[in-house]
Design an enzyme around this catalytic site. Structure first.
Site, PDB file in Angstrom:
ATOM      1  N   VAL A 120     -11.499   2.519  -3.987  1.00 17.02           N
ATOM      2  CA  VAL A 120     -11.253   1.981  -5.327  1.00 17.02           C
ATOM      3  C   VAL A 120     -12.279   0.878  -5.541  1.00 17.02           C
ATOM      4  CG1 VAL A 120      -9.616   0.820  -6.862  1.00 17.02           C
ATOM      5  CG2 VAL A 120      -8.784   2.527  -5.222  1.00 17.02           C
ATOM      6  N   HIS A 160     -10.685  -5.640  -2.941  1.00 19.06           N
ATOM      7  CA  HIS A 160      -9.314  -5.891  -2.517  1.00 19.06           C
ATOM      8  C   HIS A 160      -9.278  -6.135  -1.018  1.00 19.06           C
ATOM      9  CE1 HIS A 160     -10.112  -1.556  -2.423  1.00 19.06           C
ATOM     10  NE2 HIS A 160      -9.244  -1.455  -1.429  1.00 19.06           N
ATOM     11  N   ASP A 176       0.843  -1.191   0.000  1.00 18.77           N
ATOM     12  CA  ASP A 176       0.000   0.000   0.000  1.00 18.77           C
ATOM     13  C   ASP A 176       0.882   1.245   0.000  1.00 18.77           C
ATOM     14  OD1 ASP A 176      -1.748   2.210   1.119  1.00 18.77           O
ATOM     15  OD2 ASP A 176      -3.208   0.575   1.107  1.00 18.77           O
ATOM     16  N   ILE A 177       0.529   2.242  -0.805  1.00 22.98           N
ATOM     17  CA  ILE A 177       1.349   3.464  -0.870  1.00 22.98           C
ATOM     18  C   ILE A 177       1.123   4.375   0.335  1.00 22.98           C
ATOM     19  CG2 ILE A 177       1.587   3.443  -3.375  1.00 22.98           C
ATOM     20  CD1 ILE A 177      -0.575   5.655  -3.465  1.00 22.98           C
ATOM     21  N   HIS A 234      -7.162  -5.691   2.363  1.00 23.82           N
ATOM     22  CA  HIS A 234      -6.072  -4.991   3.036  1.00 23.82           C
ATOM     23  C   HIS A 234      -5.495  -5.987   4.027  1.00 23.82           C
ATOM     24  CE1 HIS A 234      -6.909  -0.724   1.966  1.00 23.82           C
ATOM     25  NE2 HIS A 234      -8.131  -1.201   1.773  1.00 23.82           N
TER      26      HIS A 234
END
Length: 121
Positions: free
Chosen positions: A97, A101, A31-32, A103
């Site tokens: 988003v 997904h 993750d950014i 996390h």
């Protein structure tokens, strides 16, 4: 909702990501904006917008995402200590988003509940 998201661009290698796992069904990358010492996203290559859009035909794919999470936890040494895996759904659930997904967060003790504002009865 368009299936052309930032995750589609990462899958197609149109934009860079720190990819830590890839197979024919899934991709995982750091993750950014990490919320824990270890924070990655595990995404299916099939574009599915939200949890609400998962079908019976997707059950094997969704199970595969969790298998990938367990494998990454073991590879990175978090399997015994513990880790958290979260999937958000829509805006109130924190989804930003619209391509499902997981996390995966690890490397520190997680608190519960994650929502800290006092709830009214």
């Amino acid at each position: 909702m368009s299936s052309d998201t930032i995750f589609t661009k990462i899958i197609n290698k149109e934009i860079p990501a720190d990819i830590i796992y890839e197979d024919d069904q899934a991709l995982a990358f750091k993750d950014i904006n990490p919320q824990a010492p270890f924070h990655c996203l595990i995404i299916p290559k099939k574009p599915i917008a939200t949890i609400n859009d998962i079908t019976v035909e997707d059950k094997s794919l969704i199970g595969h995402l969790y298998i990938v999470a367990a494998q990454l936890a073991k590879e990175h040494g978090f399997d015994e200590q513990g880790y958290r895996v979260v999937m958000n759904c829509n805006s109130n659930g924190g989804q930003t988003v619209y391509h499902i997904h997981l996390h995966m967060l690890a490397g520190k003790a997680m608190g519960w509940p994650p929502y800290t504002e006092k709830l009214k009865n």
